[in-house]
Design a protein around this motif. Structure first.
Motif, PDB file in Angstrom:
ATOM      1  N   LYS A  41     105.134  35.837  16.400  1.00 28.04           N
ATOM      2  CA  LYS A  41     104.567  34.804  17.266  1.00 28.04           C
ATOM      3  C   LYS A  41     104.497  35.289  18.705  1.00 28.04           C
ATOM      4  O   LYS A  41     103.528  35.017  19.413  1.00 28.04           O
ATOM      5  CB  LYS A  41     105.394  33.524  17.169  1.00 28.04           C
ATOM      6  N   MET A  42     105.527  36.011  19.148  1.00 29.08           N
ATOM      7  CA  MET A  42     105.532  36.543  20.509  1.00 29.08           C
ATOM      8  C   MET A  42     104.446  37.598  20.693  1.00 29.08           C
ATOM      9  O   MET A  42     103.780  37.637  21.733  1.00 29.08           O
ATOM     10  CB  MET A  42     106.907  37.136  20.853  1.00 29.08           C
ATOM     11  N   ASP A  43     104.243  38.442  19.692  1.00 30.22           N
ATOM     12  CA  ASP A  43     103.184  39.451  19.763  1.00 30.22           C
ATOM     13  C   ASP A  43     101.822  38.782  19.914  1.00 30.22           C
ATOM     14  O   ASP A  43     100.979  39.234  20.694  1.00 30.22           O
ATOM     15  CB  ASP A  43     103.190  40.339  18.519  1.00 30.22           C
ATOM     16  N   GLN A  44     101.611  37.698  19.185  1.00 28.26           N
ATOM     17  CA  GLN A  44     100.351  36.971  19.277  1.00 28.26           C
ATOM     18  C   GLN A  44     100.182  36.336  20.657  1.00 28.26           C
ATOM     19  O   GLN A  44      99.091  36.360  21.229  1.00 28.26           O
ATOM     20  CB  GLN A  44     100.281  35.891  18.202  1.00 28.26           C
ATOM     21  N   ALA A  45     101.258  35.796  21.195  1.00 30.91           N
ATOM     22  CA  ALA A  45     101.205  35.176  22.516  1.00 30.91           C
ATOM     23  C   ALA A  45     100.895  36.218  23.592  1.00 30.91           C
ATOM     24  O   ALA A  45     100.101  35.958  24.502  1.00 30.91           O
ATOM     25  CB  ALA A  45     102.520  34.465  22.820  1.00 30.91           C
ATOM     26  N   LYS A  46     101.498  37.390  23.474  1.00 30.92           N
ATOM     27  CA  LYS A  46     101.224  38.464  24.433  1.00 30.92           C
ATOM     28  C   LYS A  46      99.760  38.874  24.378  1.00 30.92           C
ATOM     29  O   LYS A  46      99.128  39.099  25.401  1.00 30.92           O
ATOM     30  CB  LYS A  46     102.105  39.681  24.132  1.00 30.92           C
ATOM     31  N   SER A  47      99.224  38.966  23.178  1.00 30.74           N
ATOM     32  CA  SER A  47      97.824  39.331  23.009  1.00 30.74           C
ATOM     33  C   SER A  47      96.912  38.288  23.650  1.00 30.74           C
ATOM     34  O   SER A  47      95.951  38.634  24.345  1.00 30.74           O
ATOM     35  CB  SER A  47      97.491  39.474  21.523  1.00 30.74           C
ATOM     36  N   SER A  48      97.225  37.027  23.448  1.00 26.38           N
ATOM     37  CA  SER A  48      96.427  35.952  24.042  1.00 26.38           C
ATOM     38  C   SER A  48      96.505  35.991  25.562  1.00 26.38           C
ATOM     39  O   SER A  48      95.500  35.773  26.248  1.00 26.38           O
ATOM     40  CB  SER A  48      96.907  34.588  23.544  1.00 26.38           C
ATOM     41  N   LEU A  49      97.676  36.275  26.091  1.00 22.99           N
ATOM     42  CA  LEU A  49      97.848  36.361  27.534  1.00 22.99           C
ATOM     43  C   LEU A  49      97.055  37.529  28.106  1.00 22.99           C
ATOM     44  O   LEU A  49      96.393  37.396  29.139  1.00 22.99           O
ATOM     45  CB  LEU A  49      99.327  36.502  27.885  1.00 22.99           C
ATOM     46  N   LYS A  50      97.088  38.659  27.423  1.00 25.71           N
ATOM     47  CA  LYS A  50      96.306  39.820  27.869  1.00 25.71           C
ATOM     48  C   LYS A  50      94.819  39.489  27.882  1.00 25.71           C
ATOM     49  O   LYS A  50      94.105  39.867  28.808  1.00 25.71           O
ATOM     50  CB  LYS A  50      96.557  41.019  26.949  1.00 25.71           C
ATOM     51  N   ASP A  51      94.345  38.795  26.848  1.00 21.03           N
ATOM     52  CA  ASP A  51      92.940  38.387  26.802  1.00 21.03           C
ATOM     53  C   ASP A  51      92.593  37.494  27.984  1.00 21.03           C
ATOM     54  O   ASP A  51      91.542  37.654  28.609  1.00 21.03           O
ATOM     55  CB  ASP A  51      92.624  37.639  25.504  1.00 21.03           C
ATOM     56  N   ALA A  52      93.474  36.553  28.289  1.00 19.32           N
ATOM     57  CA  ALA A  52      93.226  35.628  29.395  1.00 19.32           C
ATOM     58  C   ALA A  52      93.155  36.374  30.722  1.00 19.32           C
ATOM     59  O   ALA A  52      92.279  36.107  31.549  1.00 19.32           O
ATOM     60  CB  ALA A  52      94.308  34.554  29.433  1.00 19.32           C
ATOM     61  N   VAL A  53      94.066  37.311  30.931  1.00 21.44           N
ATOM     62  CA  VAL A  53      94.066  38.091  32.176  1.00 21.44           C
ATOM     63  C   VAL A  53      92.789  38.913  32.281  1.00 21.44           C
ATOM     64  O   VAL A  53      92.168  38.975  33.357  1.00 21.44           O
ATOM     65  CB  VAL A  53      95.318  38.998  32.237  1.00 21.44           C
ATOM     66  N   GLU A  54      92.384  39.523  31.207  1.00 23.92           N
ATOM     67  CA  GLU A  54      91.152  40.317  31.220  1.00 23.92           C
ATOM     68  C   GLU A  54      89.930  39.444  31.493  1.00 23.92           C
ATOM     69  O   GLU A  54      89.008  39.854  32.194  1.00 23.92           O
ATOM     70  CB  GLU A  54      90.982  41.082  29.907  1.00 23.92           C
ATOM     71  N   ASN A  55      89.924  38.235  30.942  1.00 26.72           N
ATOM     72  CA  ASN A  55      88.799  37.322  31.195  1.00 26.72           C
ATOM     73  C   ASN A  55      88.730  36.930  32.662  1.00 26.72           C
ATOM     74  O   ASN A  55      87.631  36.820  33.219  1.00 26.72           O
ATOM     75  CB  ASN A  55      88.908  36.071  30.317  1.00 26.72           C
ATOM     76  N   VAL A  56      89.869  36.729  33.294  1.00 29.63           N
ATOM     77  CA  VAL A  56      89.890  36.411  34.725  1.00 29.63           C
ATOM     78  C   VAL A  56      89.390  37.590  35.525  1.00 29.63           C
ATOM     79  O   VAL A  56      88.580  37.432  36.458  1.00 29.63           O
ATOM     80  CB  VAL A  56      91.316  36.001  35.176  1.00 29.63           C
ATOM     81  N   LYS A  57      89.827  38.797  35.170  1.00 33.98           N
ATOM     82  CA  LYS A  57      89.351  40.004  35.856  1.00 33.98           C
ATOM     83  C   LYS A  57      87.838  40.116  35.742  1.00 33.98           C
ATOM     84  O   LYS A  57      87.149  40.438  36.719  1.00 33.98           O
ATOM     85  CB  LYS A  57      90.003  41.243  35.266  1.00 33.98           C
ATOM     86  N   ASP A  58      87.313  39.876  34.536  1.00 30.18           N
ATOM     87  CA  ASP A  58      85.864  39.952  34.320  1.00 30.18           C
ATOM     88  C   ASP A  58      85.127  38.916  35.165  1.00 30.18           C
ATOM     89  O   ASP A  58      84.052  39.195  35.685  1.00 30.18           O
ATOM     90  CB  ASP A  58      85.533  39.739  32.837  1.00 30.18           C
ATOM     91  N   ALA A  59      85.696  37.733  35.291  1.00 31.29           N
ATOM     92  CA  ALA A  59      85.043  36.682  36.067  1.00 31.29           C
ATOM     93  C   ALA A  59      84.942  37.069  37.538  1.00 31.29           C
ATOM     94  O   ALA A  59      83.930  36.769  38.190  1.00 31.29           O
ATOM     95  CB  ALA A  59      85.830  35.375  35.923  1.00 31.29           C
ATOM     96  N   PHE A  60      85.932  37.766  38.065  1.00 31.65           N
ATOM     97  CA  PHE A  60      85.894  38.183  39.472  1.00 31.65           C
ATOM     98  C   PHE A  60      84.987  39.373  39.706  1.00 31.65           C
ATOM     99  O   PHE A  60      84.548  39.608  40.822  1.00 31.65           O
ATOM    100  CB  PHE A  60      87.307  38.483  39.985  1.00 31.65           C
ATOM    101  N   LYS A  61      84.697  40.130  38.664  1.00 35.89           N
ATOM    102  CA  LYS A  61      83.806  41.283  38.801  1.00 35.89           C
ATOM    103  C   LYS A  61      82.348  40.864  38.926  1.00 35.89           C
ATOM    104  O   LYS A  61      81.529  41.603  39.434  1.00 35.89           O
ATOM    105  CB  LYS A  61      83.959  42.220  37.594  1.00 35.89           C
ATOM    106  N   LYS A  62      82.037  39.659  38.459  1.00 34.10           N
ATOM    107  CA  LYS A  62      80.640  39.204  38.467  1.00 34.10           C
ATOM    108  C   LYS A  62      80.219  38.708  39.791  1.00 34.10           C
ATOM    109  O   LYS A  62      80.659  38.336  40.691  1.00 34.10           O
ATOM    110  CB  LYS A  62      80.448  38.108  37.418  1.00 34.10           C
TER     111      LYS A  62
END
Length: 57
Positions: A36-57
């Motif tokens: 469950k923790m591995d899945q949560a970490k993966s979701s958090l990484k996805d969220a951080v990457e999505n925020v980074k992508d939003a600022f690049k635009k």
């Protein structure tokens, strides 16, 4: 988010699901919680990457 990051996060998520399932199957709460923790970490990484992508635009 690069394709490598997406693939890595997906692999982490799938690994977490497998670990969680194995823990449930064997009755090992520790392994189940690790999954469950591995899945949560993966979701958090996805969220951080999505925020980074939003600022690049």
């Amino acid at each position: 988010m690069g394709a490598d990051d997406k693939a890595s996060n997906k692999i982490d998520d799938l690994g977490g699901k497998a670990k969680e399932g194995f823990g449930k199957l064997t009755g090992d709460k520790s392994t189940e919680n690790e999954g469950k923790m591995d899945q949560a970490k993966s979701s958090l990484k996805d969220a951080v990457e999505n925020v980074k992508d939003a600022f690049k635009k």
